[in-house]
Design a protein around this motif. Structure first.
Motif, PDB file in Angstrom:
ATOM      1  N   ARG A 288      32.615  -0.228 -12.900  1.00  0.00           N
ATOM      2  CA  ARG A 288      31.426   0.243 -13.456  1.00  0.00           C
ATOM      3  C   ARG A 288      31.652   0.956 -14.879  1.00  0.00           C
ATOM      4  O   ARG A 288      30.669   0.732 -15.639  1.00  0.00           O
ATOM      5  CB  ARG A 288      30.771   1.507 -12.459  1.00  0.00           C
ATOM      6  N   LEU A 289      32.604   1.856 -14.970  1.00  0.00           N
ATOM      7  CA  LEU A 289      32.692   2.367 -16.172  1.00  0.00           C
ATOM      8  C   LEU A 289      33.030   1.349 -17.495  1.00  0.00           C
ATOM      9  O   LEU A 289      32.667   1.375 -18.435  1.00  0.00           O
ATOM     10  CB  LEU A 289      33.980   3.586 -16.318  1.00  0.00           C
TER      11      LEU A 289
ATOM     12  N   ARG B 177      34.557   2.456  -9.333  1.00  0.00           N
ATOM     13  CA  ARG B 177      34.293   3.316 -10.489  1.00  0.00           C
ATOM     14  C   ARG B 177      34.815   2.871 -11.802  1.00  0.00           C
ATOM     15  O   ARG B 177      34.065   2.943 -12.728  1.00  0.00           O
ATOM     16  CB  ARG B 177      34.670   4.581  -9.921  1.00  0.00           C
TER      17      ARG B 177
ATOM     18  N   SER C  97      32.236  -1.791 -17.367  1.00  0.00           N
ATOM     19  CA  SER C  97      31.261  -2.803 -17.755  1.00  0.00           C
ATOM     20  C   SER C  97      30.169  -2.156 -18.215  1.00  0.00           C
ATOM     21  O   SER C  97      29.213  -2.537 -19.246  1.00  0.00           O
ATOM     22  CB  SER C  97      30.616  -3.594 -16.503  1.00  0.00           C
ATOM     23  N   GLY C  98      29.546  -0.835 -17.607  1.00  0.00           N
ATOM     24  CA  GLY C  98      28.654  -0.126 -17.978  1.00  0.00           C
ATOM     25  C   GLY C  98      28.663   0.617 -19.365  1.00  0.00           C
ATOM     26  O   GLY C  98      27.588   0.673 -20.272  1.00  0.00           O
ATOM     27  N   LEU C  99      29.649   1.105 -19.781  1.00  0.00           N
ATOM     28  CA  LEU C  99      30.090   2.008 -21.238  1.00  0.00           C
ATOM     29  C   LEU C  99      30.958   1.211 -22.253  1.00  0.00           C
ATOM     30  O   LEU C  99      31.057   1.719 -23.226  1.00  0.00           O
ATOM     31  CB  LEU C  99      30.707   3.380 -20.880  1.00  0.00           C
ATOM     32  N   CYS C 100      31.486  -0.033 -21.574  1.00  0.00           N
ATOM     33  CA  CYS C 100      32.165  -0.703 -22.434  1.00  0.00           C
ATOM     34  C   CYS C 100      33.517  -0.125 -23.027  1.00  0.00           C
ATOM     35  O   CYS C 100      33.892   0.007 -24.312  1.00  0.00           O
ATOM     36  CB  CYS C 100      31.416  -1.331 -23.731  1.00  0.00           C
TER      37      CYS C 100
END
Length: 137
Positions: A95-96, A92, A98-101
């Motif tokens: 993902r945070l 998690r 890489s996805g939300l920078c």
């Protein structure tokens, strides 16, 4: 040759920790409640096991522990041990990131907010659904 019928897979083996409920109580076996006399220990994962399962370097996992993003305990020798959900928490975090920078400090805040949201949603699901009568206000 053996004249006995073959047993089904798993037949004849007792479940670990399961005991038959005495029939003399008058309570059907399906309604009987069983209590564990000894708490079952939660399996703990080592630093290297968590790093291998999550695909991260052990130093990065240690850094996440230092930042407070992942919960870990130290054993008697000072080694980190993790709960079984640690690889999912690390996934998690990744993902945070890489996805939300997001930087790692803000990821801690986002994780806390996501946990709070899930608690509030669970509380809402536990409430009684709307009745047919409108509210008095």
């Amino acid at each position: 040759m053996n004249d006995r019928p073959a047993k089904a897979a798993g037949a004849g083996r007792a479940d670990v920790g399961a005991r038959p409920v005495p029939r003399s109580t008058g309570v059907p076996a399906s309604a009987a409640v069983r209590y564990a006399l000894v708490p079952v220990p939660v399996p703990r994962l080592s630093l290297h096991a968590v790093a291998r399962r999550s695909g991260l370097h052990p130093d990065l996992v240690s850094r996440f522990v230092a930042l407070g993003l992942v919960d870990a305990e130290r054993d008697g020798a000072g080694r980190l041990s993790f709960g079984p959900t640690a690889p999912a928490v690390l996934a998690r975090i990744q993902r945070l990131r890489s996805g939300l920078c997001l930087n790692y400090a803000s990821i801690g805040l986002v994780l806390d907010l996501l946990d709070r949201i899930s608690l509030l949603e669970a509380a809402l699901r536990g409430r009684v659904t709307r009745s047919e009568t409108p509210p008095w206000t």
